[in-house]
Design an enzyme around this catalytic site. Structure first.
Site, PDB file in Angstrom:
ATOM      1  N   HIS A 194       0.834  -1.196   0.000  1.00  0.00           N
ATOM      2  CA  HIS A 194       0.000   0.000   0.000  1.00  0.00           C
ATOM      3  C   HIS A 194       0.872   1.251   0.000  1.00  0.00           C
ATOM      4  O   HIS A 194       2.082   1.204   0.258  1.00  0.00           O
ATOM      5  CB  HIS A 194      -0.927  -0.017   1.215  1.00  0.00           C
ATOM      6  CG  HIS A 194      -2.014  -1.035   1.115  1.00  0.00           C
ATOM      7  ND1 HIS A 194      -3.006  -1.169   2.055  1.00  0.00           N
ATOM      8  CD2 HIS A 194      -2.280  -1.977   0.165  1.00  0.00           C
ATOM      9  CE1 HIS A 194      -3.833  -2.139   1.706  1.00  0.00           C
ATOM     10  NE2 HIS A 194      -3.404  -2.655   0.565  1.00  0.00           N
TER      11      HIS A 194
ATOM     12  N   GLU B  65       1.116   3.771   2.026  1.00  0.00           N
ATOM     13  CA  GLU B  65       1.781   4.095   3.285  1.00  0.00           C
ATOM     14  C   GLU B  65       3.053   3.277   3.476  1.00  0.00           C
ATOM     15  O   GLU B  65       4.072   3.784   3.966  1.00  0.00           O
ATOM     16  CB  GLU B  65       0.850   3.825   4.469  1.00  0.00           C
ATOM     17  CG  GLU B  65      -0.443   4.618   4.442  1.00  0.00           C
ATOM     18  CD  GLU B  65      -1.600   3.853   3.824  1.00  0.00           C
ATOM     19  OE1 GLU B  65      -2.693   3.858   4.401  1.00  0.00           O
ATOM     20  OE2 GLU B  65      -1.398   3.223   2.751  1.00  0.00           O
TER      21      GLU B  65
ATOM     22  N   CYS C  20      -2.111  -1.252   7.530  1.00  0.00           N
ATOM     23  CA  CYS C  20      -1.262  -0.057   7.508  1.00  0.00           C
ATOM     24  C   CYS C  20      -1.399   0.740   8.795  1.00  0.00           C
ATOM     25  O   CYS C  20      -0.434   1.351   9.277  1.00  0.00           O
ATOM     26  CB  CYS C  20      -1.625   0.825   6.311  1.00  0.00           C
ATOM     27  SG  CYS C  20      -1.156   0.109   4.718  1.00  0.00           S
TER      28      CYS C  20
ATOM     29  N   ARG D 175      -5.723  -2.539 -18.704  1.00  0.00           N
ATOM     30  CA  ARG D 175      -6.334  -3.784 -19.184  1.00  0.00           C
ATOM     31  C   ARG D 175      -6.082  -4.918 -18.198  1.00  0.00           C
ATOM     32  O   ARG D 175      -6.965  -5.737 -17.934  1.00  0.00           O
ATOM     33  CB  ARG D 175      -5.764  -4.158 -20.557  1.00  0.00           C
ATOM     34  CG  ARG D 175      -6.186  -3.245 -21.697  1.00  0.00           C
ATOM     35  CD  ARG D 175      -5.490  -3.667 -22.975  1.00  0.00           C
ATOM     36  NE  ARG D 175      -5.804  -2.805 -24.114  1.00  0.00           N
ATOM     37  CZ  ARG D 175      -5.204  -2.868 -25.287  1.00  0.00           C
ATOM     38  NH1 ARG D 175      -4.229  -3.763 -25.479  1.00  0.00           N
ATOM     39  NH2 ARG D 175      -5.560  -2.061 -26.268  1.00  0.00           N
TER      40      ARG D 175
ATOM     41  N   THR E  81     -13.721  -1.370 -35.355  1.00  0.00           N
ATOM     42  CA  THR E  81     -12.332  -1.277 -34.906  1.00  0.00           C
ATOM     43  C   THR E  81     -11.658  -2.633 -34.966  1.00  0.00           C
ATOM     44  O   THR E  81     -10.495  -2.749 -35.369  1.00  0.00           O
ATOM     45  CB  THR E  81     -12.271  -0.711 -33.469  1.00  0.00           C
ATOM     46  OG1 THR E  81     -12.847   0.589 -33.448  1.00  0.00           O
ATOM     47  CG2 THR E  81     -10.834  -0.624 -32.977  1.00  0.00           C
TER      48      THR E  81
ATOM     49  N   ASP F  15      -8.467  -2.788 -37.329  1.00  0.00           N
ATOM     50  CA  ASP F  15      -7.177  -2.807 -36.647  1.00  0.00           C
ATOM     51  C   ASP F  15      -6.646  -4.210 -36.369  1.00  0.00           C
ATOM     52  O   ASP F  15      -5.459  -4.376 -36.101  1.00  0.00           O
ATOM     53  CB  ASP F  15      -7.278  -2.043 -35.317  1.00  0.00           C
ATOM     54  CG  ASP F  15      -7.541  -0.562 -35.515  1.00  0.00           C
ATOM     55  OD1 ASP F  15      -7.440  -0.096 -36.660  1.00  0.00           O
ATOM     56  OD2 ASP F  15      -7.857   0.115 -34.513  1.00  0.00           O
TER      57      ASP F  15
ATOM     58  N   LEU G 292      -5.512  -6.804 -28.004  1.00  0.00           N
ATOM     59  CA  LEU G 292      -6.199  -6.319 -26.801  1.00  0.00           C
ATOM     60  C   LEU G 292      -5.774  -7.088 -25.551  1.00  0.00           C
ATOM     61  O   LEU G 292      -6.593  -7.483 -24.727  1.00  0.00           O
ATOM     62  CB  LEU G 292      -7.728  -6.396 -26.980  1.00  0.00           C
ATOM     63  CG  LEU G 292      -8.292  -5.603 -28.167  1.00  0.00           C
ATOM     64  CD1 LEU G 292      -9.803  -5.784 -28.246  1.00  0.00           C
ATOM     65  CD2 LEU G 292      -7.938  -4.134 -28.064  1.00  0.00           C
TER      66      LEU G 292
END
Length: 326
Positions: free
Chosen positions: A45, A47, A106, A197, A209, A213, A217
């Protein structure tokens, strides 16, 4: 606190199912010792990382910097702090967590190293993790809660996906607003999208698309996992040799509606003008990379659109803009 907020935005979209959180540590004179952010679920985390960096600076013990596991950093700090934090303040965008989940608490770490003061901006909305402020107060640590819109804006995705799908629309454009004609954004921007992603459980993209293309992905630029894919299309006549169909471990759906979004929680949408128009009413946030170039012919925004900018930063040579509907 502003530095902590900025640090956290650098990983917004990459920490699901955890919130994006930033932290900064100062010494007795107000000198900034460290600034850090939570980067990915399961990783230390904010902190913990901020204390790790501050400890190395205060003690010249740099061995701690080689530690990557949150539990190991906790243990090292608790065993070796020798009171180095007793005049320090930590500023955190979110109340330090009280529970021991994938990483230790934490709040208990901050109490254990006897930091003098903890200032946090947003109370933890997750009942399981909340209560860190009370733990610190009971340990004799000075605790200050200073609410701010900046912290609430940062926490917005986390609050939203507790109850419903959180949908982000991402695009890259040039200074002239065009979105076609090959690669637009820098490698830094593309790596960030791959990290998003990796943290998303569904990626939505338009059928045109996919046909044009022929994308994969996936999250290969960060060595991450590939999310499920929903291809928004009225027809199913796709060439199955398009790379996205052969990524192991993913589900690919083709549908003329967006109802599949309801089965997921962190949804990333990529596409052109048609996809933007189709999903706009369901979008919670927008991410736009603006490249310092021109030269295309197609613009994403076909109609006037007003946005409220939540955060601006650099991504290589690009300008990275997080926005909501204005």
């Amino acid at each position: 606190m502003a530095l902590a907020v900025d640090a956290a935005w650098a990983y917004q979209g990459c920490t699901f199912p955890n919130p994006a959180v930033g932290a900064a540590v100062t010494d007795a004179s107000g000198r900034i010792l460290s600034v850090a952010a939570h980067e990915k679920a399961g990783a230390p985390h904010a902190e913990v990382l901020a204390l790790q960096q501050a400890f190395a600076l205060l003690t010249s013990d740099t061995a701690i910097l080689a530690l990557k596991d949150s539990g190991a950093i906790h243990d090292y700090l608790l065993s070796n702090h020798n009171g180095c934090f007793t005049a320090c303040t930590i500023y955190v965008t979110l109340e330090p967590c009280a529970h021991h989940g994938k990483t230790p608490s934490c709040a208990r770490l901050l109490a254990g190293v006897r930091i003098e003061r903890v200032v946090y901006a947003a109370s933890d909305p997750n009942a399981e993790a909340a209560g860190g402020g009370s733990i610190l107060h009971e340990a004799g640590i000075t605790v200050e809660h200073t609410p701010s819109k900046a912290a609430d804006d940062l926490l917005f995705p986390f609050v939203r996906w507790q109850k419903a799908p959180f949908v982000t629309f991402k695009w890259a454009q040039r200074l002239d607003g065009t979105v076609d004609g090959g690669v637009i954004s820098t490698e830094a921007s593309r790596r960030f999208v791959h990290a998003m992603r990796d943290a998303s459980d569904l990626l939505v993209i338009g059928g045109n698309t996919v046909r044009t293309d022929r994308p994969t992905l996936d999250a290969r630029l960060v060595g991450g996992r590939a999310p499920d894919v929903l291809i928004f299309s009225g027809a199913e006549d796709f060439d199955r040799t398009i790379p996205l169909f052969s990524v192991p471990g993913r589900k690919v759906m083709i549908a003329s509606d967006l109802s599949a979004i309801e089965q997921y929680r962190n949804v990333l949408v990529e596409g052109g003008p048609g996809m933007f128009e189709a999903v706009q009413s369901r979008c919670d946030m927008y991410l736009c990379f603006v490249a310092p170039s021109s030269g295309g012919t197609i613009r994403l925004l076909q109609q006037p659109q007003q946005f409220e900018i939540r955060h601006l930063s650099r991504s290589g040579e690009d300008v990275k803009q997080w926005m909501v509907n204005g």
